[in-house]
Scaffold this motif. Structure first.
Motif, PDB file in Angstrom:
ATOM      1  N   LYS A 113       8.395 -11.166  -7.611  1.00  0.00           N
ATOM      2  CA  LYS A 113       8.546  -9.713  -7.619  1.00  0.00           C
ATOM      3  C   LYS A 113       7.432  -9.054  -8.419  1.00  0.00           C
ATOM      4  CE  LYS A 113      12.595  -8.001  -8.417  1.00  0.00           C
ATOM      5  NZ  LYS A 113      13.936  -7.797  -9.004  1.00  0.00           N
ATOM      6  N   MET A 114       7.070  -9.640  -9.543  1.00  0.00           N
ATOM      7  CA  MET A 114       5.986  -9.088 -10.353  1.00  0.00           C
ATOM      8  C   MET A 114       4.669  -9.141  -9.576  1.00  0.00           C
ATOM      9  SD  MET A 114       4.645 -10.033 -14.250  1.00  0.00           S
ATOM     10  CE  MET A 114       5.560 -11.530 -14.196  1.00  0.00           C
ATOM     11  N   TYR A 115       4.408 -10.262  -8.905  1.00  0.00           N
ATOM     12  CA  TYR A 115       3.184 -10.381  -8.118  1.00  0.00           C
ATOM     13  C   TYR A 115       3.154  -9.338  -7.003  1.00  0.00           C
ATOM     14  CZ  TYR A 115      -0.405 -12.025  -4.996  1.00  0.00           C
ATOM     15  OH  TYR A 115      -1.509 -12.071  -4.187  1.00  0.00           O
ATOM     16  N   LEU A 116       4.250  -9.196  -6.278  1.00  0.00           N
ATOM     17  CA  LEU A 116       4.296  -8.229  -5.178  1.00  0.00           C
ATOM     18  C   LEU A 116       4.100  -6.799  -5.671  1.00  0.00           C
ATOM     19  CD1 LEU A 116       7.223  -9.808  -3.160  1.00  0.00           C
ATOM     20  CD2 LEU A 116       4.799  -9.761  -2.486  1.00  0.00           C
ATOM     21  N   THR A 117       4.668  -6.481  -6.830  1.00  0.00           N
ATOM     22  CA  THR A 117       4.476  -5.149  -7.419  1.00  0.00           C
ATOM     23  C   THR A 117       3.011  -4.914  -7.752  1.00  0.00           C
ATOM     24  OG1 THR A 117       6.713  -5.132  -8.323  1.00  0.00           O
ATOM     25  CG2 THR A 117       5.121  -3.641  -9.340  1.00  0.00           C
ATOM     26  N   LYS A 118       2.397  -5.885  -8.415  1.00  0.00           N
ATOM     27  CA  LYS A 118       0.977  -5.755  -8.787  1.00  0.00           C
ATOM     28  C   LYS A 118       0.086  -5.717  -7.546  1.00  0.00           C
ATOM     29  CE  LYS A 118       1.353  -5.851 -13.279  1.00  0.00           C
ATOM     30  NZ  LYS A 118       0.896  -4.786 -14.143  1.00  0.00           N
ATOM     31  N   LEU A 119       0.421  -6.532  -6.535  1.00  0.00           N
ATOM     32  CA  LEU A 119      -0.349  -6.516  -5.291  1.00  0.00           C
ATOM     33  C   LEU A 119      -0.265  -5.146  -4.631  1.00  0.00           C
ATOM     34  CD1 LEU A 119      -1.976  -7.910  -3.047  1.00  0.00           C
ATOM     35  CD2 LEU A 119       0.220  -8.676  -2.086  1.00  0.00           C
ATOM     36  N   SER A 120       0.923  -4.601  -4.580  1.00  0.00           N
ATOM     37  CA  SER A 120       1.114  -3.277  -3.998  1.00  0.00           C
ATOM     38  C   SER A 120       0.304  -2.220  -4.748  1.00  0.00           C
ATOM     39  CB  SER A 120       2.604  -2.920  -4.016  1.00  0.00           C
ATOM     40  OG  SER A 120       2.826  -1.650  -3.486  1.00  0.00           O
ATOM     41  N   MET A 121       0.321  -2.272  -6.064  1.00  0.00           N
ATOM     42  CA  MET A 121      -0.436  -1.316  -6.878  1.00  0.00           C
ATOM     43  C   MET A 121      -1.940  -1.460  -6.633  1.00  0.00           C
ATOM     44  SD  MET A 121       1.828  -1.663 -10.380  1.00  0.00           S
ATOM     45  CE  MET A 121       0.598  -0.901 -11.409  1.00  0.00           C
ATOM     46  N   GLU A 122      -2.399  -2.709  -6.550  1.00  0.00           N
ATOM     47  CA  GLU A 122      -3.827  -2.962  -6.314  1.00  0.00           C
ATOM     48  C   GLU A 122      -4.244  -2.446  -4.934  1.00  0.00           C
ATOM     49  OE1 GLU A 122      -7.560  -4.313  -7.498  1.00  0.00           O
ATOM     50  OE2 GLU A 122      -5.748  -4.365  -8.704  1.00  0.00           O
ATOM     51  N   LEU A 123      -3.426  -2.728  -3.936  1.00  0.00           N
ATOM     52  CA  LEU A 123      -3.740  -2.246  -2.591  1.00  0.00           C
ATOM     53  C   LEU A 123      -3.680  -0.726  -2.514  1.00  0.00           C
ATOM     54  CD1 LEU A 123      -1.864  -4.946  -0.493  1.00  0.00           C
ATOM     55  CD2 LEU A 123      -4.348  -4.653  -0.698  1.00  0.00           C
ATOM     56  N   ASP A 124      -2.707  -0.116  -3.201  1.00  0.00           N
ATOM     57  CA  ASP A 124      -2.623   1.350  -3.247  1.00  0.00           C
ATOM     58  C   ASP A 124      -3.905   1.952  -3.820  1.00  0.00           C
ATOM     59  OD1 ASP A 124      -0.071   1.533  -2.136  1.00  0.00           O
ATOM     60  OD2 ASP A 124       0.932   1.665  -4.085  1.00  0.00           O
ATOM     61  N   ALA A 125      -4.447   1.314  -4.846  1.00  0.00           N
ATOM     62  CA  ALA A 125      -5.674   1.818  -5.478  1.00  0.00           C
ATOM     63  C   ALA A 125      -6.898   1.586  -4.592  1.00  0.00           C
ATOM     64  CB  ALA A 125      -5.877   1.139  -6.836  1.00  0.00           C
ATOM     65  N   ASP A 126      -6.952   0.414  -3.933  1.00  0.00           N
ATOM     66  CA  ASP A 126      -8.117   0.079  -3.100  1.00  0.00           C
ATOM     67  C   ASP A 126      -8.129   0.824  -1.774  1.00  0.00           C
ATOM     68  OD1 ASP A 126      -8.984  -1.708  -5.012  1.00  0.00           O
ATOM     69  OD2 ASP A 126      -8.385  -3.504  -3.901  1.00  0.00           O
ATOM     70  N   ARG A 127      -6.970   0.839  -1.125  1.00  0.00           N
ATOM     71  CA  ARG A 127      -6.864   1.422   0.214  1.00  0.00           C
ATOM     72  C   ARG A 127      -5.501   2.099   0.332  1.00  0.00           C
ATOM     73  NH1 ARG A 127      -7.879  -4.065   2.059  1.00  0.00           N
ATOM     74  NH2 ARG A 127      -5.812  -3.900   2.932  1.00  0.00           N
ATOM     75  N   PRO A 128      -5.385   3.349   0.001  1.00  0.00           N
ATOM     76  CA  PRO A 128      -4.081   4.022  -0.006  1.00  0.00           C
ATOM     77  C   PRO A 128      -3.308   3.928   1.312  1.00  0.00           C
ATOM     78  CG  PRO A 128      -5.725   5.399  -1.062  1.00  0.00           C
ATOM     79  CD  PRO A 128      -6.462   4.236  -0.468  1.00  0.00           C
ATOM     80  N   ASP A 129      -3.994   3.735   2.428  1.00  0.00           N
ATOM     81  CA  ASP A 129      -3.308   3.657   3.724  1.00  0.00           C
ATOM     82  C   ASP A 129      -3.069   2.209   4.177  1.00  0.00           C
ATOM     83  OD1 ASP A 129      -5.954   3.000   4.209  1.00  0.00           O
ATOM     84  OD2 ASP A 129      -6.034   4.079   6.114  1.00  0.00           O
ATOM     85  N   TRP A 130      -3.107   1.260   3.275  1.00  0.00           N
ATOM     86  CA  TRP A 130      -3.019  -0.156   3.638  1.00  0.00           C
ATOM     87  C   TRP A 130      -1.759  -0.501   4.429  1.00  0.00           C
ATOM     88  CZ3 TRP A 130       0.874  -3.374   1.872  1.00  0.00           C
ATOM     89  CH2 TRP A 130       1.615  -2.927   0.777  1.00  0.00           C
ATOM     90  N   ARG A 131      -0.674   0.204   4.198  1.00  0.00           N
ATOM     91  CA  ARG A 131       0.584  -0.112   4.900  1.00  0.00           C
ATOM     92  C   ARG A 131       0.483   0.171   6.405  1.00  0.00           C
ATOM     93  NH1 ARG A 131       1.830   1.690  -0.103  1.00  0.00           N
ATOM     94  NH2 ARG A 131       3.314   0.463  -1.322  1.00  0.00           N
TER      95      ARG A 131
END
Length: 114
Positions: free
Chosen positions: A32-50
């Protein structure tokens, strides 16, 4: 003395790698911690990643339990679950094999779970 290192990684289609190294086995809280950090990193790199990304997870218990599935939903993280031990269907397994064989294991020691 050699410490056990666990690797959690994500690889995107552009070749970017998102890695976490831990000295504990991966379990639900670590995932869960990894997924949270991954999500935050992707949000910062590419806000439309989803819009154009799917996270591929195998059937490990710490991937498919209700707590992690709920967390994935809260993160709005698109996910596909492969079958357990579907190594051929998981691109990260190539990265893990390389790290275990070469990069993190220059002495060529046996790897894998005991």
């Amino acid at each position: 003395m050699l410490s056990r290192i666990s690797v959690i990684a994500a690889v995107d289609t552009e070749g970017d790698v998102y890695v976490s190294l831990t000295q504990v086995n991966t379990d639900t809280p670590i995932m869960k911690m990894y997924l949270t950090k991954l999500s935050m990193e992707l949000d910062a790199d590419r806000p439309d990643w989803r819009m154009n990304t799917v996270v591929l997870l195998d059937g490990a218990l710490y991937h498919v339990n209700d707590e992690v599935v709920s967390h994935l939903s809260q993160l709005k993280m698109p996910v596909i679950f492969t079958g357990p031990r579907s190594y051929d269907a998981c691109p990260c397994e190539l990265l893990f094999a390389f790290l275990k064989a070469v990069d993190l294991n220059p002495q060529g020691l046996a790897t894998g779970k005991k």
